[in-house]
Design a protein around this motif. Structure first.
Motif, short mmCIF file in Angstrom:
data_model
loop_
_atom_site.label_atom_id
_atom_site.label_comp_id
_atom_site.label_asym_id
_atom_site.label_seq_id
_atom_site.Cartn_x
_atom_site.Cartn_y
_atom_site.Cartn_z
N UNK A 102 12.64 6.07 -7.63
CA UNK A 102 11.51 5.37 -8.23
C UNK A 102 12.00 4.49 -9.38
N UNK A 103 11.72 3.19 -9.30
CA UNK A 103 12.09 2.29 -10.37
C UNK A 103 11.03 2.23 -11.45
N UNK A 104 11.34 1.55 -12.53
CA UNK A 104 10.38 1.33 -13.60
C UNK A 104 9.42 0.21 -13.20
N UNK B 73 9.41 0.55 -0.50
CA UNK B 73 7.96 0.50 -0.63
C UNK B 73 7.63 -0.11 -1.98
N UNK B 74 6.91 -1.22 -1.98
CA UNK B 74 6.54 -1.91 -3.20
C UNK B 74 5.07 -1.65 -3.49
N UNK B 75 4.79 -0.98 -4.61
CA UNK B 75 3.42 -0.73 -5.02
C UNK B 75 2.95 -1.93 -5.83
N UNK C 32 2.50 5.95 4.60
CA UNK C 32 2.23 5.98 3.16
C UNK C 32 1.42 4.75 2.74
N UNK C 33 1.74 3.59 3.31
CA UNK C 33 0.94 2.39 3.02
C UNK C 33 -0.51 2.61 3.43
N UNK C 34 -0.71 3.21 4.59
CA UNK C 34 -2.07 3.46 5.07
C UNK C 34 -2.79 4.44 4.13
N UNK D 29 2.26 10.24 -7.60
CA UNK D 29 1.54 10.76 -6.43
C UNK D 29 2.03 10.08 -5.15
N UNK D 30 2.22 8.77 -5.22
CA UNK D 30 2.73 8.05 -4.05
C UNK D 30 4.14 8.51 -3.70
#
Length: 416
Positions: A273-275, A232-234, A212-214, A247-248
């Motif tokens: 999914x957090x805020x 996973x940190x966006x 997913x990072x890729x 989407x992620x």
């Protein structure tokens, strides 16, 4: 040219030379069976090889199959048989070791079984140079991964000073582009029948995070694998918003389903999914929300594979409580008595629908396809058995909370 680029170029040169000498395509994987480098591919190829090249790693079921064949313990080249179920052709696998430390594997497809002992010996002769180059590649990669993982772990610390130092390190090392908006996602693989996750499941979890990072792009995310979940940190610089985060999350959820589908120990996957937060320093708050959302999703499969903290409603409150310690009886003792007898399941489902629809009898009868008289009879039975009064707003509130708490703790599992 950086050290990492130089090492990768050396690996590419070695694998191209090796493939030319034996007259067939070669592929190198690391010890976790992630693709490192491969030669030009012509001629016969199976779906496993094609998928490995496209995804940069193989699937959990293929990894498990090769482990059963014994490649992880091999000190000498191994001929692996075909597996029609996996669309896997016969192969020659040459283990790559450095001072008996397993670093990876060289793979050749050998559909006709005509790769000679002389060809295998040619490959074996190149293994020392290959092992040294792969050792340097692994060392550089591990150092980078450890630095990123440590930075991500520190961002989730409770100490503000520690988080501030992590932000400075991330910016100084160029791991993220700038200090800005960040959103946390938590990925959980749910083990079948409540069993702890095994090693293949943990490997699959890391594969999904890396993939997913890729897919997102460089310097736009960090990941971390913890004992029972992945993070996973966006990160900033990607202009995250509700749509792109969704989407992620969907991509990560689909990857989890694909990875878990090949593992008998895994029942399903959930993404919380957090805020979003406006600063990297506040990542921990988004992470705590994502973790709670994922935990609620594990308990309540009806919420779907992706569960956003913002959409949890009353479960946002219940998830922050010590639900097991409080228990249904702590909210409404009468409802707890109803839950003890499975014969009351229909009454409980009727009550929940009635309360979900704000006490609207007409809408409840329509939703449950009941005659109004039947609905009133069931509600009257609830009042009698739970010793409650549905005309009392406080009683309705307590009953509603107790039902949702029962769902969260597993004491109430409606059929619908």
């Amino acid at each position: 040219m950086t050290g990492g680029s130089t090492v990768h170029t050396e690996l590419q040169r070695i694998v191209d030379t090796m493939a030319a000498r034996v007259g067939r395509p070669a592929l190198i994987e690391d010890r976790r069976q992630r693709v490192v480098v491969y030669s030009e591919h012509t001629g016969l190829i199976d779906d496993v090889r094609r998928s490995s090249i496209l995804r940069r790693h193989t699937t959990p079921e293929v990894i498990a199959w090769f482990r059963q064949v014994g490649i992880s313990d091999a000190r000498r080249p191994v001929r692996t048989p075909a597996s029609p179920e996996l669309d896997l052709l016969p192969r020659v696998c040459v283990p790559i070791r450095h001072q008996d430390l397993l670093l990876g594997f060289v793979w050749f497809i050998d559909a006709a079984g005509d790769m000679s002992d002389e060809d295998i010996a040619t490959v074996t002769e190149a293994v020392p140079d290959l092992s040294l180059a792969l050792y340097r590649e692994n060392l550089l990669g591990e150092l980078t991964s450890q630095r990123e993982a440590e930075a991500a772990r520190t961002l989730l610390s409770d100490a503000p000073e520690t988080r501030a130092e992590a932000v400075r390190s991330l910016l100084a090392d160029g791991i993220v582009g700038a200090d800005g908006e960040v959103t946390a996602l938590v990925a959980k693989l749910v083990a079948d029948r409540g069993q702890p996750l095994d090693d293949p499941a943990r490997v699959a979890l890391e594969h999904t995070l890396v993939a997913t990072r890729r897919w997102i792009g460089p310097r736009e995310a960090l990941h971390l694998v913890r004992h029972d979940h992945g993070v996973l940190l966006l990160c900033c610089g990607r202009g995250t918003n509700r749509v792109s985060t969704e989407a992620v999350a969907e991509h990560l959820g689909a990857s989890l389903r694909s990875a878990g589908g090949g593992l008998p120990s895994v029942a399903r996957g959930v993404v919380g999914v957090g805020q979003p937060r406006t600063r990297l320093h506040d990542t921990v708050a988004s992470y705590q929300e994502a973790l709670q959302a994922a935990r609620v999703g594990v308990q309540l499969p009806a919420l779907g594979p992706v569960v956003a903290w913002a959409d949890l409603g009353i479960y946002r409150v219940l998830a922050r409580m010590d639900a097991q310690q409080l228990g249904v009886a702590g909210v409404h003792p009468g409802l707890e008595r109803l839950l003890r007898d499975e014969a009351n399941q229909v009454l409980l489902e009727t009550l929940e629908t009635y309360l979900d629809l704000a006490g609207n009898a007409h809408a409840t009868a329509q939703r449950l396809r009941l005659h109004r008289t039947t609905l009133y009879y069931r509600l009257q039975r609830v009042e009698q058995l739970a010793e409650t009064d549905l005309k009392d707003g406080n009683e309705r509130l307590c009953l509603h909370l107790a039902l949702k708490l029962g769902r969260l703790t597993g004491h109430y599992r409606p059929a619908r």
